[in-house]
Design a protein around this motif. Structure first.
Motif, PDB file in Angstrom:
ATOM      1  N   LYS A  48       0.828  -1.192   0.000  1.00 54.25           N
ATOM      2  CA  LYS A  48       0.000   0.000   0.000  1.00 54.25           C
ATOM      3  C   LYS A  48       0.871   1.255   0.000  1.00 54.25           C
ATOM      4  O   LYS A  48       0.600   2.216  -0.716  1.00 54.25           O
ATOM      5  CB  LYS A  48      -0.887  -0.024   1.245  1.00 54.25           C
ATOM      6  CG  LYS A  48      -2.007   0.967   1.238  1.00 54.25           C
ATOM      7  CD  LYS A  48      -3.130   0.517   2.149  1.00 54.25           C
ATOM      8  CE  LYS A  48      -4.172   1.601   2.299  1.00 54.25           C
ATOM      9  NZ  LYS A  48      -3.776   2.632   3.289  1.00 54.25           N
ATOM     10  N   LYS A  49       1.895   1.221   0.797  1.00 59.28           N
ATOM     11  CA  LYS A  49       2.820   2.350   0.865  1.00 59.28           C
ATOM     12  C   LYS A  49       3.502   2.544  -0.493  1.00 59.28           C
ATOM     13  O   LYS A  49       3.632   3.659  -0.987  1.00 59.28           O
ATOM     14  CB  LYS A  49       3.864   2.082   1.956  1.00 59.28           C
ATOM     15  CG  LYS A  49       4.219   3.304   2.755  1.00 59.28           C
ATOM     16  CD  LYS A  49       5.340   3.121   3.784  1.00 59.28           C
ATOM     17  CE  LYS A  49       5.333   1.842   4.567  1.00 59.28           C
ATOM     18  NZ  LYS A  49       6.378   1.839   5.636  1.00 59.28           N
ATOM     19  N   LEU A  50       3.925   1.442  -1.107  1.00 64.47           N
ATOM     20  CA  LEU A  50       4.573   1.524  -2.415  1.00 64.47           C
ATOM     21  C   LEU A  50       3.641   2.139  -3.458  1.00 64.47           C
ATOM     22  O   LEU A  50       4.040   3.015  -4.221  1.00 64.47           O
ATOM     23  CB  LEU A  50       5.001   0.131  -2.892  1.00 64.47           C
ATOM     24  CG  LEU A  50       6.215  -0.507  -2.243  1.00 64.47           C
ATOM     25  CD1 LEU A  50       6.580  -1.779  -2.976  1.00 64.47           C
ATOM     26  CD2 LEU A  50       7.409   0.445  -2.217  1.00 64.47           C
ATOM     27  N   VAL A  78       6.875  -3.190  -9.857  1.00 67.57           N
ATOM     28  CA  VAL A  78       7.069  -4.616  -9.657  1.00 67.57           C
ATOM     29  C   VAL A  78       8.009  -4.818  -8.482  1.00 67.57           C
ATOM     30  O   VAL A  78       8.900  -4.014  -8.252  1.00 67.57           O
ATOM     31  CB  VAL A  78       7.658  -5.240 -10.951  1.00 67.57           C
ATOM     32  CG1 VAL A  78       8.372  -6.539 -10.653  1.00 67.57           C
ATOM     33  CG2 VAL A  78       6.571  -5.465 -11.995  1.00 67.57           C
ATOM     34  N   ILE A  79       7.761  -5.894  -7.713  1.00 69.59           N
ATOM     35  CA  ILE A  79       8.651  -6.180  -6.589  1.00 69.59           C
ATOM     36  C   ILE A  79       8.904  -7.681  -6.519  1.00 69.59           C
ATOM     37  O   ILE A  79       8.010  -8.478  -6.804  1.00 69.59           O
ATOM     38  CB  ILE A  79       8.048  -5.639  -5.262  1.00 69.59           C
ATOM     39  CG1 ILE A  79       9.109  -5.669  -4.147  1.00 69.59           C
ATOM     40  CG2 ILE A  79       6.811  -6.442  -4.857  1.00 69.59           C
ATOM     41  CD1 ILE A  79       8.708  -4.870  -2.921  1.00 69.59           C
ATOM     42  N   SER A  80      10.133  -8.042  -6.192  1.00 72.60           N
ATOM     43  CA  SER A  80      10.473  -9.465  -6.067  1.00 72.60           C
ATOM     44  C   SER A  80      10.180  -9.938  -4.652  1.00 72.60           C
ATOM     45  O   SER A  80      10.091  -9.135  -3.721  1.00 72.60           O
ATOM     46  CB  SER A  80      11.940  -9.693  -6.384  1.00 72.60           C
ATOM     47  OG  SER A  80      12.749  -9.097  -5.398  1.00 72.60           O
ATOM     48  N   SER A  81      10.053 -11.232  -4.493  1.00 74.01           N
ATOM     49  CA  SER A  81       9.828 -11.777  -3.152  1.00 74.01           C
ATOM     50  C   SER A  81      10.999 -11.417  -2.241  1.00 74.01           C
ATOM     51  O   SER A  81      10.818 -11.197  -1.051  1.00 74.01           O
ATOM     52  CB  SER A  81       9.645 -13.293  -3.221  1.00 74.01           C
ATOM     53  OG  SER A  81      10.776 -13.909  -3.781  1.00 74.01           O
ATOM     54  N   LEU A  82      12.191 -11.325  -2.836  1.00 73.95           N
ATOM     55  CA  LEU A  82      13.369 -10.973  -2.051  1.00 73.95           C
ATOM     56  C   LEU A  82      13.251  -9.560  -1.490  1.00 73.95           C
ATOM     57  O   LEU A  82      13.450  -9.334  -0.291  1.00 73.95           O
ATOM     58  CB  LEU A  82      14.628 -11.094  -2.911  1.00 73.95           C
ATOM     59  CG  LEU A  82      15.943 -11.070  -2.127  1.00 73.95           C
ATOM     60  CD1 LEU A  82      16.156 -12.359  -1.359  1.00 73.95           C
ATOM     61  CD2 LEU A  82      17.121 -10.805  -3.054  1.00 73.95           C
ATOM     62  N   ASN A 128       3.622  -7.820  -9.604  1.00 75.86           N
ATOM     63  CA  ASN A 128       3.088  -6.492  -9.892  1.00 75.86           C
ATOM     64  C   ASN A 128       2.503  -5.944  -8.589  1.00 75.86           C
ATOM     65  O   ASN A 128       1.595  -6.538  -8.002  1.00 75.86           O
ATOM     66  CB  ASN A 128       2.009  -6.588 -10.982  1.00 75.86           C
ATOM     67  CG  ASN A 128       1.387  -5.245 -11.270  1.00 75.86           C
ATOM     68  OD1 ASN A 128       0.770  -4.636 -10.402  1.00 75.86           O
ATOM     69  ND2 ASN A 128       1.549  -4.763 -12.486  1.00 75.86           N
ATOM     70  N   VAL A 129       3.045  -4.819  -8.156  1.00 76.86           N
ATOM     71  CA  VAL A 129       2.715  -4.288  -6.835  1.00 76.86           C
ATOM     72  C   VAL A 129       1.220  -4.026  -6.689  1.00 76.86           C
ATOM     73  O   VAL A 129       0.585  -4.477  -5.734  1.00 76.86           O
ATOM     74  CB  VAL A 129       3.510  -2.987  -6.566  1.00 76.86           C
ATOM     75  CG1 VAL A 129       3.032  -2.328  -5.271  1.00 76.86           C
ATOM     76  CG2 VAL A 129       4.993  -3.307  -6.460  1.00 76.86           C
TER      77      VAL A 129
END
Lengths: 214, 214
Positions: free
Chosen positions: B20-22, B30-34, B65-66
């Motif tokens: 939500k912040k992102l 996009v964000i990776s699990s890492l 995808n965020v």
DNA sequence: GAACTTTAGAGAATATTTTCACAAAAAAAG
DNA sequence: CTTTTTTTGTGAAAATATTCTCTAAAGTTC
């Protein structure tokens, strides 16, 4: 004496509370793991296993002496020690925690409350006067405090946490719903009020689905 | 879709908050699990496993995808539903909960607050007026409420709980430090503030002992 | 477009926690 | 004083949760 499961510690606190009530009412001199467990919603085997991590406290064929077990738990959980705590954040939750009656019996003493809001500084909360965040370091060092509670808005939490660690805090109980980035040697526990409630709504939905599919 | 670990649900809430912040900052598409895991203090494998209980949300070689993942979590956790909640106990903690800002975004709406103390009935708390406990049953039935929060003193908790269940409550979040005796079909979750803090002091003691023995 | 890098998903392996089952000790009953 | 009942403590088994490992898909580089 490590390798004690996390949940065991939390249950010991629950056992303790119940035993304390028994002692106060003088209801019983001895209690079995079955009765104790039943009273607090835990299986008898779980009660015995939890206690077994710390020694032998019962008597076969008899049970546990209530008053002795209570004392043993006080010893194990450190209730006879004094744990000075500083609290940052004099908002609704911070004020509620200062006034929470359950801490003192466990040796948990909130000795100072801080805020950065000028409207709150100087106000009386419980028996304490809200101090400025600027005084955090001085108070922690003066009193040798190792434990802190963070109850500030999300955006301020990381900054406050760093300040606390710099001042010498070793363990933080964080009520702000945000993950803190701190050195590994600082213990951090999160109390996430919303996520607890969401777990409930989630399980409720599950139950509905299951009921519908029957 | 059960067999989902309890801790997974709690972590999903934490992932959600970060996403939500992102989205708000438009920081990332996009964000990776890492990266997600690292940001919230969880391993990448744990993030992927947690999500895998509910389907496939990512793209190999790319990540998640965020904005879509955020929406999926809203769906999974029921944030797009409205969860009316009644709260019993207008003490410090009860008042803090009514004003807690983290609930609304998750569909959690405290719609009424009750107390038995005549000094509190009629007072304004947040946007609500404290009602008498006598109105509990009527309000719950009128509004079809299934979820309740108990934030009353220990001695009153069991009585209040029974009243709530009788009125149709299916799940209770109990902040009073006492075990409730209720029918098995009622979900009860305990928020034990003292036991959380004690866990911290216990671990702190352990660390000291270990440090001393080196 | 072939080789390389990144990263999700999933099954296997570990680790953790809880439950089970039973021996042994204490008390009670006969 | 022997038998039966009660109940602890504990090692083994089961259940739960986390981490590891590898495959395959997507993208990137050359």
């Amino acid at each position: 004496m490590d390798g004690v499961p996390q949940p065991t510690i939390e249950r010991l606190v629950i056992y303790y509370r119940y035993l304390k009530k028994l002692v106060a009412h003088d209801d019983d001199k001895v209690i079995s793991s079955l009765d104790l467990g039943h009273s607090v919603g835990v299986s008898a085997a779980q009660v015995r296993k939890d206690l077994s991590y710390f020694g032998e406290f019962g008597c076969k064929g008899v049970g546990y002496n209530v008053s002795n077990l209570k004392k043993s738990l006080e010893q194990i959980l450190g209730f006879n020690q004094n744990w000075p705590i500083v609290l940052v954040g004099a908002g609704n939750i911070g004020r509620a925690l200062v006034n929470y009656p359950g801490f003192k019996v466990m040796g948990l003493n909130i000795i100072a409350i801080f805020d950065c809001d000028l409207d709150k500084i100087g106000n009386r909360v419980g028996g304490l006067i809200v101090k400025s965040n600027k005084e955090i370091e001085r108070v922690i060092k003066d009193k040798g405090v190792e434990l802190a509670i963070i109850a500030v808005p999300v955006d301020e939490a990381q900054g406050v946490a760093e300040k606390l660690v710099k001042a010498g805090i070793k363990a933080i109980w964080n009520i702000a719903p945000v993950t803190l980035k701190l050195p590994d040697n600082v213990l951090v526990y999160y109390e996430d009020l919303a996520s607890s409630l969401v777990t409930l709504t989630y399980r409720l939905s599950q139950k509905r689905l299951k009921a519908r599919s029957n």
